[in-house]
Design a protein around this motif. Structure first.
Motif, PDB file in Angstrom:
ATOM      1  N   LEU A   7      55.283  58.626  64.878  1.00  0.00           N
ATOM      2  CA  LEU A   7      56.677  58.208  64.974  1.00  0.00           C
ATOM      3  C   LEU A   7      57.207  58.482  66.383  1.00  0.00           C
ATOM      4  CD1 LEU A   7      59.380  57.379  63.484  1.00  0.00           C
ATOM      5  CD2 LEU A   7      59.691  59.830  63.044  1.00  0.00           C
ATOM      6  N   VAL A   8      57.897  57.493  66.922  1.00  0.00           N
ATOM      7  CA  VAL A   8      58.663  57.745  68.153  1.00  0.00           C
ATOM      8  C   VAL A   8      59.936  58.458  67.714  1.00  0.00           C
ATOM      9  CG1 VAL A   8      59.798  56.755  70.161  1.00  0.00           C
ATOM     10  CG2 VAL A   8      57.712  55.698  69.267  1.00  0.00           C
ATOM     11  N   GLU A   9      59.953  59.758  67.881  1.00  0.00           N
ATOM     12  CA  GLU A   9      61.049  60.563  67.357  1.00  0.00           C
ATOM     13  C   GLU A   9      62.280  60.479  68.256  1.00  0.00           C
ATOM     14  OE1 GLU A   9      61.162  62.602  64.641  1.00  0.00           O
ATOM     15  OE2 GLU A   9      63.076  63.581  65.073  1.00  0.00           O
ATOM     16  N   GLU A  10      62.055  60.465  69.535  1.00  0.00           N
ATOM     17  CA  GLU A  10      63.184  60.536  70.466  1.00  0.00           C
ATOM     18  C   GLU A  10      62.824  59.815  71.750  1.00  0.00           C
ATOM     19  OE1 GLU A  10      66.485  61.006  71.133  1.00  0.00           O
ATOM     20  OE2 GLU A  10      66.569  63.183  70.801  1.00  0.00           O
ATOM     21  N   VAL A  11      63.765  59.117  72.305  1.00  0.00           N
ATOM     22  CA  VAL A  11      63.617  58.556  73.636  1.00  0.00           C
ATOM     23  C   VAL A  11      64.760  59.120  74.459  1.00  0.00           C
ATOM     24  CG1 VAL A  11      63.561  56.480  75.040  1.00  0.00           C
ATOM     25  CG2 VAL A  11      62.525  56.461  72.769  1.00  0.00           C
ATOM     26  N   ALA A  12      64.438  59.982  75.385  1.00  0.00           N
ATOM     27  CA  ALA A  12      65.476  60.658  76.170  1.00  0.00           C
ATOM     28  C   ALA A  12      64.930  61.019  77.529  1.00  0.00           C
ATOM     29  CB  ALA A  12      65.950  61.924  75.446  1.00  0.00           C
ATOM     30  N   GLY A  13      65.776  60.869  78.514  1.00  0.00           N
ATOM     31  CA  GLY A  13      65.379  61.269  79.852  1.00  0.00           C
ATOM     32  C   GLY A  13      64.154  60.538  80.365  1.00  0.00           C
ATOM     33  N   GLY A  14      63.971  59.304  79.942  1.00  0.00           N
ATOM     34  CA  GLY A  14      62.820  58.526  80.394  1.00  0.00           C
ATOM     35  C   GLY A  14      61.519  58.886  79.717  1.00  0.00           C
ATOM     36  N   MET A  15      61.591  59.748  78.718  1.00  0.00           N
ATOM     37  CA  MET A  15      60.389  60.161  77.998  1.00  0.00           C
ATOM     38  C   MET A  15      60.511  59.783  76.524  1.00  0.00           C
ATOM     39  SD  MET A  15      58.569  61.703  80.331  1.00  0.00           S
ATOM     40  CE  MET A  15      57.362  62.678  79.438  1.00  0.00           C
ATOM     41  N   ALA A  16      59.402  59.396  75.964  1.00  0.00           N
ATOM     42  CA  ALA A  16      59.339  59.149  74.527  1.00  0.00           C
ATOM     43  C   ALA A  16      58.587  60.309  73.888  1.00  0.00           C
ATOM     44  CB  ALA A  16      58.627  57.836  74.232  1.00  0.00           C
ATOM     45  N   GLU A  17      59.199  60.915  72.914  1.00  0.00           N
ATOM     46  CA  GLU A  17      58.554  62.018  72.217  1.00  0.00           C
ATOM     47  C   GLU A  17      57.908  61.467  70.944  1.00  0.00           C
ATOM     48  OE1 GLU A  17      61.302  65.193  71.692  1.00  0.00           O
ATOM     49  OE2 GLU A  17      61.630  65.436  73.841  1.00  0.00           O
ATOM     50  N   LEU A  18      56.613  61.551  70.897  1.00  0.00           N
ATOM     51  CA  LEU A  18      55.860  61.068  69.747  1.00  0.00           C
ATOM     52  C   LEU A  18      55.499  62.242  68.844  1.00  0.00           C
ATOM     53  CD1 LEU A  18      53.335  58.583  71.461  1.00  0.00           C
ATOM     54  CD2 LEU A  18      55.718  58.219  70.835  1.00  0.00           C
ATOM     55  N   VAL A  19      55.587  62.013  67.569  1.00  0.00           N
ATOM     56  CA  VAL A  19      55.202  63.034  66.593  1.00  0.00           C
ATOM     57  C   VAL A  19      54.154  62.418  65.667  1.00  0.00           C
ATOM     58  CG1 VAL A  19      55.988  64.671  64.860  1.00  0.00           C
ATOM     59  CG2 VAL A  19      57.534  63.986  66.688  1.00  0.00           C
ATOM     60  N   ARG A  20      53.046  63.097  65.555  1.00  0.00           N
ATOM     61  CA  ARG A  20      51.951  62.611  64.711  1.00  0.00           C
ATOM     62  C   ARG A  20      51.889  63.410  63.413  1.00  0.00           C
ATOM     63  NH1 ARG A  20      45.880  63.453  66.625  1.00  0.00           N
ATOM     64  NH2 ARG A  20      46.306  65.494  65.677  1.00  0.00           N
ATOM     65  N   TRP A  21      52.089  62.714  62.325  1.00  0.00           N
ATOM     66  CA  TRP A  21      52.061  63.332  61.000  1.00  0.00           C
ATOM     67  C   TRP A  21      50.806  62.885  60.246  1.00  0.00           C
ATOM     68  CZ3 TRP A  21      55.826  66.384  58.549  1.00  0.00           C
ATOM     69  CH2 TRP A  21      56.984  66.616  59.296  1.00  0.00           C
ATOM     70  N   PRO A  22      50.396  63.695  59.289  1.00  0.00           N
ATOM     71  CA  PRO A  22      49.375  63.194  58.364  1.00  0.00           C
ATOM     72  C   PRO A  22      49.897  61.944  57.650  1.00  0.00           C
ATOM     73  CG  PRO A  22      49.607  65.561  58.137  1.00  0.00           C
ATOM     74  CD  PRO A  22      50.734  65.105  59.020  1.00  0.00           C
ATOM     75  N   TRP A  23      49.008  61.188  57.130  1.00  0.00           N
ATOM     76  CA  TRP A  23      49.399  59.963  56.435  1.00  0.00           C
ATOM     77  C   TRP A  23      50.211  60.320  55.185  1.00  0.00           C
ATOM     78  CZ3 TRP A  23      49.775  55.356  58.179  1.00  0.00           C
ATOM     79  CH2 TRP A  23      49.965  54.278  57.304  1.00  0.00           C
ATOM     80  N   PRO A  24      51.304  59.617  54.925  1.00  0.00           N
ATOM     81  CA  PRO A  24      52.196  60.005  53.814  1.00  0.00           C
ATOM     82  C   PRO A  24      51.616  59.691  52.436  1.00  0.00           C
ATOM     83  CG  PRO A  24      53.001  58.025  54.896  1.00  0.00           C
ATOM     84  CD  PRO A  24      51.837  58.513  55.714  1.00  0.00           C
ATOM     85  N   LEU A  25      52.246  60.326  51.464  1.00  0.00           N
ATOM     86  CA  LEU A  25      51.904  60.121  50.065  1.00  0.00           C
ATOM     87  C   LEU A  25      53.110  59.478  49.372  1.00  0.00           C
ATOM     88  CD1 LEU A  25      50.516  63.710  49.733  1.00  0.00           C
ATOM     89  CD2 LEU A  25      49.080  61.673  49.505  1.00  0.00           C
ATOM     90  N   ALA A  26      52.854  58.944  48.220  1.00  0.00           N
ATOM     91  CA  ALA A  26      53.942  58.386  47.415  1.00  0.00           C
ATOM     92  C   ALA A  26      53.908  59.048  46.047  1.00  0.00           C
ATOM     93  CB  ALA A  26      53.795  56.883  47.284  1.00  0.00           C
ATOM     94  N   ASP A  27      55.091  59.435  45.539  1.00  0.00           N
ATOM     95  CA  ASP A  27      55.122  60.092  44.240  1.00  0.00           C
ATOM     96  C   ASP A  27      55.233  59.047  43.125  1.00  0.00           C
ATOM     97  OD1 ASP A  27      57.733  59.277  44.016  1.00  0.00           O
ATOM     98  OD2 ASP A  27      58.611  61.270  44.304  1.00  0.00           O
ATOM     99  N   GLN A  28      55.388  59.539  41.929  1.00  0.00           N
ATOM    100  CA  GLN A  28      55.374  58.631  40.778  1.00  0.00           C
ATOM    101  C   GLN A  28      56.551  57.680  40.738  1.00  0.00           C
ATOM    102  OE1 GLN A  28      54.987  61.375  37.494  1.00  0.00           O
ATOM    103  NE2 GLN A  28      52.783  61.005  37.368  1.00  0.00           N
TER     104      GLN A  28
END
Lengths: 195, 403
Positions: free
Chosen positions: A35-56
């Motif tokens: 996810l591109v979490e934030e774009v600030a100050g000319g920088m993009a902060e990327l956050v890498r998460w495990p692949w999501p799950l879906a509940d019932q």
């Protein structure tokens, strides 16, 4: 309400990812949610998460220990544009909320956001296939939001509408595969990238 | 051009106190004060307004604006209750009168799912929840939405500019996002920070007093008196687009756009409508690893008491480099501890058990003057003098740097 345990969910498996991951289990094991979490100050902060799950009930969730597997990277916005968006014909500018499915791996990620120095070579972050899943991720967030604020109806009340929506989803096709160019790559006449 | 921001003059600041127990003592000595806390949660925002006792039942309730982490806010609530500043134990029905998620970034909502899990039940600790109506595909957002879906008793609102909400003697006015911005959220063309709810807090909300009728001592007359309220402006991470919209919705903000209208508004309102005593707004967002242009630290933790008579503000002194890093004692009190970093996802991380109160001003870094700095002079007892002394024509106030 605690997040469900991993065993209580199944990997999220939108149609746009299916041709690449193959099976839900393979998506969970071999792909990351970036996810591109934030774009600030000319920088993009990327956050890498495990692949999501879906509940019932169709909620996306991440297992309780997933936050411990989160990784961070900061990328100059011009680099992100030049080495990922433009070679992939993504005409939009990078913005918070853009979401990618990426094969796990990459040496450029850090576990501590404070240690996330600028990464200028995106191949250090994305050594494998990268998909633009922003539309599906946005839709999932919209569903979460609207479901949290308004009533959710039984599908038996609108089978025709659900069928039409399903057909529309089926017509979307797979997610766009993104081209990850190295810093020294030069664009070619056919729009491709020579690395 | 009229400056929008002006530095706080030192003479309007109360004496910065360092002795342990002073803040608790101050709260006890000024039981009608509204107390503002900005918790030290590192790169994130968690703010608590301890409301004055309700005029109907005498109970102090709270308003929470953003919860970045899981541990600190509950610890502070526990500690405030332990010292008697919070009337009822944390989790009591209706205690959190309003919970605001300024915008759905991790560093502003990272602890909200945990807060709901701790205190939210059908008994209704959380009365009302505000968020901007911006959906964001982050795991934290999904976790919060799942919690809300399971909490149908919480009233939800997606406020836009102009909405006014009264909680007894305190008024909340939404400055942003403007409705013209809000209606564009669905295009994904509005940057998430610009979706931030910016809220102005006025205390007292009005100045109506009762006095005996001279002709009939058994009757009371109501009188409206002049006198400025204390005001806090909490801006989330609103950036240029949001504030540009605010200049349309609040012509006072940029008076030269329509001087005639601005003059009329000023005459009608009798004061600089947007002047604030405390402003918690980001100067400009910067990337996480870049130093702040103003040298300020992230996660500064001031606290202030706003007296209904408008004569007391206790805020930490701020040195020329911005908010001063606190000493060893600064982070230890009232559920303090070192800066608690926002953690991703459902926050089952940081602990933050209630801790005994040892230092009243020690809500975290940046509180209190340096040891070699003389304390700021006390605020004049007469609030009117302060109003006279205020810089004219702009929203003077203390700007707190947050991000």
């Amino acid at each position: 309400m605690r997040p469900p345990a991993e065993a209580e969910g199944v990997p999220w498996f939108p149609g746009c990812v299916e041709p690449f991951a193959g099976t839900p289990e393979a998506a969970r094991a071999g792909w990351a949610y970036v996810l591109v979490e934030e774009v600030a100050g000319g920088m993009a902060e990327l956050v890498r998460w495990p692949w999501p799950l879906a509940d019932q009930l169709g909620h996306l969730f991440w297992a309780p220990d997933d936050p411990d597997r989160v990784a961070y990277a900061s990328v100059p916005v011009p680099v992100l544009r030049r080495c990922l968006y433009e070679p992939s014909d993504l005409e939009r500018t990078p913005r918070a909320g853009d979401t990618f499915a990426a094969e796990v791996g990459g040496s450029g990620w850090t576990a501590d956001p404070e240690d996330a120095g600028a990464v200028d070579d995106l191949t250090e972050l994305f050594p494998g296939t990268v998909l633009d899943i922003s539309p599906d991720a946005r839709e999932a967030a919209k569903l979460a939001y609207q479901g949290a604020n308004a009533a959710v109806f039984s599908g038996s009340e609108a089978e025709d509408l659900l069928a039409a929506a399903g057909q529309e989803r089926g017509e979307r096709g797979p997610a766009a595969t993104l081209v990850v160019a190295s810093p020294g790559a030069t664009p070619e006449a056919d729009g491709g990238v020579r690395t | 051009m009229t400056p929008v921001l002006a530095p706080v003059e030192s003479r309007v600041l109360g004496r910065a106190a360092r002795a342990p127990g002073t803040l608790v003592k101050a709260i006890q000595e000024d039981p009608d004060a509204l107390v503002y806390f900005l918790l030290n949660v590192g790169d994130g925002d968690t703010q608590l307004l301890l409301l004055p006792p309700d005029s109907n039942d005498g109970v102090r309730r709270v308003v929470v604006v953003d919860v970045a982490t899981s541990g600190k806010l509950p610890a502070l609530l526990e500690s405030l209750h332990a010292v008697g500043a919070l009337t009822e134990p944390p989790g009591s029905p209706g205690q959190i009168r309003l919970l605001v998620a300024s915008h759905p970034h991790q560093d502003h909502i990272g602890g909200m799912a945990d807060l709901l899990e701790r205190y939210n039940g059908p008994s209704g600790c959380i009365d009302q929840f505000w968020e901007p109506g911006y959906f964001f595909p982050s795991p934290t957002f999904h976790a919060l939405m799942a919690q809300l879906e399971a909490s149908p008793w919480i009233r939800r609102l997606q406020p836009t500019s102009g909405l006014t909400f009264y909680v007894d003697a305190v008024r909340f006015t939404v400055v942003g996002p403007g409705v013209g911005l809000r209606t564009r959220f669905d295009t994904y063309g509005v940057e998430i920070n610009d979706s931030s709810i910016t809220v102005m807090v006025d205390y007292p909300a009005t100045r109506i007093y009762m006095e005996p009728d001279p002709a009939n001592p058994d009757r009371m007359n109501r009188r409206s008196v002049s006198g400025r309220s204390r005001r806090i402006l909490l801006g989330g991470d609103a950036q240029f687009t949001s504030w540009a919209q605010a200049t349309t919705d609040f012509p006072d903000l940029r008076q030269e756009q329509n001087p005639a209208l601005a003059r009329e508004l000023r005459a009608a309102r009798g004061r600089d409508y947007l002047a604030a005593d405390v402003q918690a707004v980001p100067p400009r967002l910067q990337a996480r690893h870049q130093p702040r242009a103003d040298g300020a630290r992230r996660g500064a933790v001031p606290a202030g008491l706003l007296d209904p008579r408008g004569r007391t503000v206790r805020l930490p002194a701020r040195d020329r480099d911005g908010c001063r890093p606190g000493g060893p004692a600064d982070d230890r009190e009232l559920g303090g501890g070192a800066a608690e970093r926002p953690r991703p996802g459902h926050p089952r991380h940081g602990g933050g058990a209630a801790r005994p109160v040892r230092h009243p001003d020690g809500f975290g870094r940046g509180h209190g003057p340096p040891a070699d700095r003389p304390p700021a002079p006390a605020l004049p007892a007469d609030g009117r003098r302060e109003e006279r002394d205020r810089p004219r024509g702009g929203a003077g106030g203390r700007q707190l740097t947050t991000a």
